[in-house]
Design an enzyme around this catalytic site. Sequence first.
Site, PDB file in Angstrom:
ATOM      1  N   LYS A  37       4.657 -25.990  -4.507  1.00  0.00           N
ATOM      2  CA  LYS A  37       5.432 -24.720  -3.989  1.00  0.00           C
ATOM      3  C   LYS A  37       5.356 -23.382  -3.493  1.00  0.00           C
ATOM      4  CE  LYS A  37       5.409 -23.647  -9.144  1.00  0.00           C
ATOM      5  NZ  LYS A  37       3.645 -22.577  -8.177  1.00  0.00           N
ATOM      6  N   ARG A  53       7.508 -18.011 -16.913  1.00  0.00           N
ATOM      7  CA  ARG A  53       6.540 -18.674 -17.287  1.00  0.00           C
ATOM      8  C   ARG A  53       6.537 -19.113 -18.843  1.00  0.00           C
ATOM      9  NH1 ARG A  53       0.915 -18.448 -14.681  1.00  0.00           N
ATOM     10  NH2 ARG A  53       1.931 -19.856 -13.663  1.00  0.00           N
ATOM     11  N   ARG A  81      -9.797 -32.121  -1.376  1.00  0.00           N
ATOM     12  CA  ARG A  81      -9.784 -31.021  -1.009  1.00  0.00           C
ATOM     13  C   ARG A  81     -10.880 -31.086  -1.148  1.00  0.00           C
ATOM     14  NH1 ARG A  81      -5.183 -27.083  -3.568  1.00  0.00           N
ATOM     15  NH2 ARG A  81      -6.959 -27.061  -5.358  1.00  0.00           N
ATOM     16  N   ARG A  85     -14.181 -28.634  -5.687  1.00  0.00           N
ATOM     17  CA  ARG A  85     -14.094 -27.611  -6.235  1.00  0.00           C
ATOM     18  C   ARG A  85     -13.658 -28.669  -7.922  1.00  0.00           C
ATOM     19  NH1 ARG A  85     -10.289 -23.788  -7.319  1.00  0.00           N
ATOM     20  NH2 ARG A  85      -8.478 -25.266  -7.237  1.00  0.00           N
ATOM     21  N   ARG A  91      -4.702 -30.817 -15.704  1.00  0.00           N
ATOM     22  CA  ARG A  91      -4.144 -29.447 -16.083  1.00  0.00           C
ATOM     23  C   ARG A  91      -2.377 -29.742 -15.381  1.00  0.00           C
ATOM     24  NH1 ARG A  91      -7.324 -28.471 -10.261  1.00  0.00           N
ATOM     25  NH2 ARG A  91      -5.256 -26.418  -9.425  1.00  0.00           N
TER      26      ARG A  91
END
Length: 209
Positions: A13, A88, A122, A155, A166
């Site tokens: 997004k 949120r 990544r 990471r 997550r």
Amino acid sequence: MNLIFLGAPGAGKGTVAAKLAEQTGLTPISTGDLFRAAVKNETDLGLKVKSIMEAGGLVPDELTIALVKERLASETDGKGVILDGFPRTIAQADALKTFFKIDAVINFIVPDEKIIKRLSGRRLCRQCNAGYHIEYMPPKTENVCDACGGELFTRKDDSPESIQNRLAVYAAQTQPLIDYYKKEGLLIDIDGTPQPDTVCESVRKAIGC
Ligand SMILES: [Zn+2]
């Protein structure tokens, strides 16, 4: 035209917000940037945020709302905004409604497997911090930075287990907001799977701008 963007980490997004802003003149406002700017500029609210974050606490709703309200009040070119990361919670959504008119809430939908593939690919350079992706932006030599020859690493946040965690947290947090805006008749589901240009195009079609 004032928009809210909802989407899991890795749903793209942020990238779409930047593209849409460039094409339409809407101002992207991310709560993360807002916090960082307030802390850096040491505004009254920023100093409060800073002391809370330094103590390892969560910034309370009232403070977040005050920051967003202040920022939105300074948005005067009349073109509109893209809110990213706010609201949120339902309390934040209720508060927002009292001082700002939202025209549409864009909900980016990307299947979990796809997000895991995106994020777990990544890589970062240990030396210069350059970013790569094993599939979408691979380095010329595996695990070696094109720019400085440094070693590439993943990471901790981008390990599949961590991503899954997550995503679960995101889903639990966001479902009430999705229901809330569906009830308000503002929710628009957008397939976030294609390339960002295509996704951006679908958003523009959906909101007619
Ligand atoms: Zn490097």
